[in-house]
Design a protein around this motif. Structure first.
Motif, PDB file in Angstrom:
ATOM      1  N   ARG A   1       1.831  25.710  -3.203  1.00 56.71           N
ATOM      2  CA  ARG A   1       2.694  26.578  -2.401  1.00 56.71           C
ATOM      3  C   ARG A   1       1.944  27.664  -1.641  1.00 56.71           C
ATOM      4  NH1 ARG A   1       8.025  27.847  -6.046  1.00 56.71           N
ATOM      5  NH2 ARG A   1       8.927  25.763  -5.953  1.00 56.71           N
ATOM      6  N   PRO A   2       1.077  28.445  -2.291  1.00 51.69           N
ATOM      7  CA  PRO A   2       0.360  29.483  -1.519  1.00 51.69           C
ATOM      8  C   PRO A   2      -0.585  28.886  -0.480  1.00 51.69           C
ATOM      9  CG  PRO A   2      -0.108  29.698  -3.873  1.00 51.69           C
ATOM     10  CD  PRO A   2       0.823  28.562  -3.709  1.00 51.69           C
TER      11      PRO A   2
ATOM     12  N   SER B   1      -1.967  28.422   5.011  1.00 50.81           N
ATOM     13  CA  SER B   1      -2.680  27.558   5.952  1.00 50.81           C
ATOM     14  C   SER B   1      -1.970  27.432   7.292  1.00 50.81           C
ATOM     15  CB  SER B   1      -2.902  26.170   5.353  1.00 50.81           C
ATOM     16  OG  SER B   1      -1.658  25.518   5.174  1.00 50.81           O
ATOM     17  N   GLN B   2      -0.820  28.033   7.426  1.00 50.76           N
ATOM     18  CA  GLN B   2      -0.084  27.999   8.690  1.00 50.76           C
ATOM     19  C   GLN B   2      -0.623  29.101   9.611  1.00 50.76           C
ATOM     20  OE1 GLN B   2       2.265  25.538   9.107  1.00 50.76           O
ATOM     21  NE2 GLN B   2       1.648  24.883   7.079  1.00 50.76           N
ATOM     22  N   ASN B   3      -1.842  28.905  10.119  1.00 48.82           N
ATOM     23  CA  ASN B   3      -2.441  29.887  11.018  1.00 48.82           C
ATOM     24  C   ASN B   3      -3.320  29.193  12.042  1.00 48.82           C
ATOM     25  OD1 ASN B   3      -5.395  29.998  10.153  1.00 48.82           O
ATOM     26  ND2 ASN B   3      -4.324  30.213   8.206  1.00 48.82           N
ATOM     27  N   THR B   4      -3.616  29.891  13.113  1.00 50.72           N
ATOM     28  CA  THR B   4      -4.358  29.315  14.238  1.00 50.72           C
ATOM     29  C   THR B   4      -5.781  28.928  13.855  1.00 50.72           C
ATOM     30  OG1 THR B   4      -3.030  30.704  15.708  1.00 50.72           O
ATOM     31  CG2 THR B   4      -5.008  29.712  16.634  1.00 50.72           C
TER      32      THR B   4
ATOM     33  N   SER C   1      -7.067  27.986  10.967  1.00 47.58           N
ATOM     34  CA  SER C   1      -7.083  26.758  10.177  1.00 47.58           C
ATOM     35  C   SER C   1      -6.730  25.553  11.033  1.00 47.58           C
ATOM     36  CB  SER C   1      -6.109  26.856   9.005  1.00 47.58           C
ATOM     37  OG  SER C   1      -6.550  27.822   8.086  1.00 47.58           O
ATOM     38  N   PHE C   2      -5.790  25.708  11.958  1.00 44.09           N
ATOM     39  CA  PHE C   2      -5.440  24.601  12.852  1.00 44.09           C
ATOM     40  C   PHE C   2      -6.617  24.228  13.746  1.00 44.09           C
ATOM     41  CE2 PHE C   2      -0.736  25.901  12.601  1.00 44.09           C
ATOM     42  CZ  PHE C   2      -0.539  25.076  11.500  1.00 44.09           C
ATOM     43  N   ILE C   3      -7.348  25.215  14.221  1.00 47.05           N
ATOM     44  CA  ILE C   3      -8.550  24.932  15.023  1.00 47.05           C
ATOM     45  C   ILE C   3      -9.577  24.192  14.171  1.00 47.05           C
ATOM     46  CG2 ILE C   3     -10.529  26.016  16.179  1.00 47.05           C
ATOM     47  CD1 ILE C   3      -8.553  28.181  17.174  1.00 47.05           C
ATOM     48  N   GLY C   4      -9.740  24.613  12.917  1.00 45.26           N
ATOM     49  CA  GLY C   4     -10.661  23.927  12.013  1.00 45.26           C
ATOM     50  C   GLY C   4     -10.273  22.474  11.786  1.00 45.26           C
ATOM     51  N   VAL C   5      -8.986  22.237  11.594  1.00 44.73           N
ATOM     52  CA  VAL C   5      -8.511  20.857  11.410  1.00 44.73           C
ATOM     53  C   VAL C   5      -8.775  20.040  12.668  1.00 44.73           C
ATOM     54  CG1 VAL C   5      -6.416  19.461  11.144  1.00 44.73           C
ATOM     55  CG2 VAL C   5      -6.802  21.407   9.647  1.00 44.73           C
ATOM     56  N   THR C   6      -8.517  20.630  13.824  1.00 45.54           N
ATOM     57  CA  THR C   6      -8.736  19.925  15.086  1.00 45.54           C
ATOM     58  C   THR C   6     -10.209  19.613  15.302  1.00 45.54           C
ATOM     59  OG1 THR C   6      -6.825  21.057  16.030  1.00 45.54           O
ATOM     60  CG2 THR C   6      -8.360  20.045  17.576  1.00 45.54           C
TER      61      THR C   6
ATOM     62  N   GLY D   1      -9.543  30.631   7.663  1.00 51.79           N
ATOM     63  CA  GLY D   1      -8.232  30.995   8.204  1.00 51.79           C
ATOM     64  C   GLY D   1      -7.240  31.327   7.109  1.00 51.79           C
ATOM     65  N   ILE D   2      -7.281  30.553   6.022  1.00 51.56           N
ATOM     66  CA  ILE D   2      -6.403  30.829   4.878  1.00 51.56           C
ATOM     67  C   ILE D   2      -6.714  32.203   4.296  1.00 51.56           C
ATOM     68  CG2 ILE D   2      -5.877  30.122   2.497  1.00 51.56           C
ATOM     69  CD1 ILE D   2      -6.242  27.214   3.460  1.00 51.56           C
ATOM     70  N   TYR D   3      -7.977  32.498   4.112  1.00 53.57           N
ATOM     71  CA  TYR D   3      -8.382  33.786   3.547  1.00 53.57           C
ATOM     72  C   TYR D   3      -7.967  34.944   4.458  1.00 53.57           C
ATOM     73  CZ  TYR D   3     -11.390  37.683   2.272  1.00 53.57           C
ATOM     74  OH  TYR D   3     -11.854  38.920   1.944  1.00 53.57           O
ATOM     75  N   LEU D   4      -8.221  34.804   5.764  1.00 45.28           N
ATOM     76  CA  LEU D   4      -7.896  35.890   6.691  1.00 45.28           C
ATOM     77  C   LEU D   4      -6.392  36.124   6.787  1.00 45.28           C
ATOM     78  CD1 LEU D   4     -10.484  35.177   9.522  1.00 45.28           C
ATOM     79  CD2 LEU D   4     -10.506  37.049   7.857  1.00 45.28           C
ATOM     80  N   ARG D   5      -5.597  35.052   6.773  1.00 45.83           N
ATOM     81  CA  ARG D   5      -4.139  35.236   6.825  1.00 45.83           C
ATOM     82  C   ARG D   5      -3.638  35.902   5.550  1.00 45.83           C
ATOM     83  NH1 ARG D   5       0.973  31.688   6.605  1.00 45.83           N
ATOM     84  NH2 ARG D   5       2.436  33.105   7.565  1.00 45.83           N
ATOM     85  N   ARG D   6      -4.183  35.502   4.409  1.00 40.18           N
ATOM     86  CA  ARG D   6      -3.770  36.123   3.143  1.00 40.18           C
ATOM     87  C   ARG D   6      -4.105  37.603   3.151  1.00 40.18           C
ATOM     88  NH1 ARG D   6      -5.091  37.873  -1.770  1.00 40.18           N
ATOM     89  NH2 ARG D   6      -3.813  37.256  -3.539  1.00 40.18           N
ATOM     90  N   ARG D   7      -5.304  37.926   3.606  1.00 46.48           N
ATOM     91  CA  ARG D   7      -5.727  39.325   3.645  1.00 46.48           C
ATOM     92  C   ARG D   7      -4.862  40.144   4.610  1.00 46.48           C
ATOM     93  NH1 ARG D   7     -11.715  40.909   5.404  1.00 46.48           N
ATOM     94  NH2 ARG D   7     -10.747  40.799   7.433  1.00 46.48           N
TER      95      ARG D   7
END
Length: 125
Positions: free
Chosen positions: A12-13, A18-21, A23-28, A77-83
């Motif tokens: 869940r967390p 992971s819903q951030n730009t 992380s999406f750029i990393g996936v792409t 991206g996950i870390y930065l969004r959480r922070r």
């Protein structure tokens, strides 16, 4: 606590953050460089003669570097969004439920599973 509950509480967390730009750029980046890398391997395999001398720089240096950069951007991206959420004081005590019946979630899980298998194959070569 059952293993299913543990996985649900763990996922869940990660799904939420992971819903951030970034992380999406990393996936792409990871996905596109992996597909391009596989295409170049196939091209190199079926090529009748020796390839261009500089194609090795692309195949063995540039594309793997982009691939790894994408892999590093996902947890960043996950870390930065959480922070960011934590600093704003909006960190939820209970994370939203993941609806496994939703088609977008099913497609996302399938994509991550296939991409993980491809990543393992790429790094094992």
């Amino acid at each position: 606590m059952s293993p299913q509950t543990t996985v649900r509480d763990w996922a869940r967390p990660i799904y939420f953050f992971s819903q951030n730009t970034i992380s999406f750029i990393g996936v792409t980046l990871t996905t596109s460089s992996a597909i391009t890398l596989i295409a170049f391997w196939i091209y190199d395999f079926v090529l009748p003669g020796p390839p261009h001398p500089y194609i090795g720089l692309l195949i063995f240096l540039t594309l793997p570097a982009i691939f790894i950069l994408g892999l590093l951007l996902i947890p960043a991206g996950i870390y930065l969004r959480r922070r960011k959420i934590q600093r704003a004081g909006e960190l939820p005590s209970v994370y939203p439920e993941i609806d496994l019946k939703a088609p977008i979630v099913q497609h996302g899980i399938l994509f991550v599973a296939v991409a993980t298998m491809v990543n393992v194959i790429i790094f094992s070569c």
